[in-house]
Design an enzyme around this catalytic site. Structure first.
Site: not given
Ligand SMILES: *Cc1c(COP(=O)(O)O)cnc(C)c1O
Length: 397
Positions: A88, A110, A377
């Site tokens: 993020k 948000e 992620s």
């Molecule tokens: C917010 C988040 C996601 C999902 O958001 P995307 O916009 O689809 O990437 C996935 N993994 C983590 C660790 C997140 O914080």
């Protein structure tokens, strides 16, 4: 007046917003168009990404997992190692630098689980910008730790009680707030969603993931992967991981959606499989809707994948057959969360575990000289208590 590109991906995307926001959204599009090509802006952003967020993130060869699954060689792109613990921050740093250039002194955001809210509050503290975060009441109760984190960082958190008191209601509230105060305020949208330019801009800021990963895998192995796998909520980490591989036609791009308690149940968030075309949150895309075209409630064990829509570029990539989307259930994701912890010593986010679960299925089908890149992620500290609960263990959280 400067002509603004409409931001379409095939038939999807666009700008479906009230008149009150149109001027500001187009000012943003024009500013982004300008700064995107400004070497000074890009240099400043790269310095922030490297010095503050800790980029480039590592591309890590998962030797044990590759051996034990007995097929493809598995590499993890370690976005979990970024400052604040997920991808993020890549987008937040980009948007907030842009907001500063536009003379904004206040940002709103948000958040669902709180990861995007924490990243925004963090960069607001860094840049000395006022920050207010909109979060569903249900989510503020579920994620009390992240609420306190944002407050520690100096942000104000609004608990939204309208609708189901979850992410989609937080987005509605943030959009309304933005419409009522555009002069000094930028709305930092947290995924590849919303009206143009957001899906394109967020994609560009997240594409650093695949820019690095493509160079790293070529450096490490001399060849491209057979597949890139990432989880999909709104779709920002996935599009970031896919983007610089789109022209490499032999690289499969695979997005993993939350199938919750099963893709055929009502407790899921598998937008590609269960959704249909609609217009919501400023964009034409796919959404999970009821028979009357109302946005339907969605469910996933993972708060970050618990969104009833998906970014328009993903819908286009699916339509032209360039990317594939698969559903992963809660059970499969929790198994994968435990598997990667025991195999590789990595506690990843439950969102990312959806991608790991698919790697467990795909790797054995591929040959030993093929490569999978899986985007991790985020890190999983935030999920440990929920996983314990899922397994019936009380850790007094
Ligand atoms: C917010 C988040 C996601 C999902 O958001 P995307 O916009 O689809 O990437 C996935 N993994 C983590 C660790 C997140 O914080």
């Amino acid at each position: 007046m400067q002509k603004i590109k409409s931001g379409r991906f095939g038939d999807f995307g666009g700008q479906y917003i009230p008149e009150t926001l149109m001027t500001e959204v187009n000012r943003l599009a024009a500013a982004y168009e300008h700064y995107k090509n400004d070497p000074e802006f890009q240099a400043e952003l790269t310095t922030l990404l490297n010095e503050y967020a800790g980029r480039p993130s590592r591309l890590y060869y998962a030797k044990r997992m590759s051996q034990d699954l007995g097929g493809a060689q598995i590499y993890f792109k370690r976005e979990d190692l970024n400052h604040t613990g997920s991808h993020k921050i890549n987008n937040v740093l980009g948007q907030m630098l842009l907001a500063k250039k536009m003379g904004k002194t206040r940002v709103i955001a948000e958040t669902g689980a709180g990861q995007h809210g924490v990243a925004t509050a963090t960069v607001a503290a860094l840049m000395g910008i006022e920050c207010e975060v909109f979060m569903g009441k249900v989510d503020t109760d579920r994620q009390a730790l992240n609420v306190y984190r944002m407050q520690l960082l100096g942000a104000k958190v609004h608990a939204i009680t309208t609708g189901t008191g979850t992410l989609k209601d937080a987005v509605n509230a943030a959009m309304q707030e933005w419409a009522s105060r555009v002069t000094d305020t930028h709305y930092v949208i947290g995924s590849t969603m919303g009206p143009h330019p957001f899906p394109t801009m967020v994609r560009d800021f997240q594409s650093v993931i695949s820019r690095e990963a493509r160079a790293q895998i070529l450096e490490a192995t001399g060849k491209l992967p057979a597949a890139v796998v990432a989880c999909v909520g709104g779709g920002s980490n996935a599009i970031g991981a896919f983007y610089n591989f789109i022209d490499d036609k032999d690289v499969r791009l695979i997005g993993c959606e939350a199938a919750g308690k099963g893709v055929d149940t009502d407790e899921q968030a598998a937008t590609m499989e269960r959704g249909s075309t609609g217009i919501f949150h400023g964009m034409k895309s796919r959404f999970i809707q009821d028979g009357d075209g109302q946005i339907a409630p969605v469910y996933s064990i993972s708060a970050g994948l618990d969104y009833p829509g998906i970014g328009p570029e993903h819908v286009h990539l699916a339509e032209i057959g360039r990317a594939e989307y698969v559903g992963i259930t809660d059970d499969e994701a929790v198994d994968a969360f435990e598997f990667i912890a025991k195999e590789e010593g990595i506690i990843c986010a439950i969102e990312s575990a959806h991608a790991v679960a698919y790697v467990q299925k795909l790797a054995p089908q591929l040959a030993k000289d093929q490569i999978i890149i899986c985007n991790l992620s985020g890190r999983g500290d935030k999920d440990v208590a929920a996983i314990a609960r899922y397994r019936g263990v009380d850790i007094h959280d």
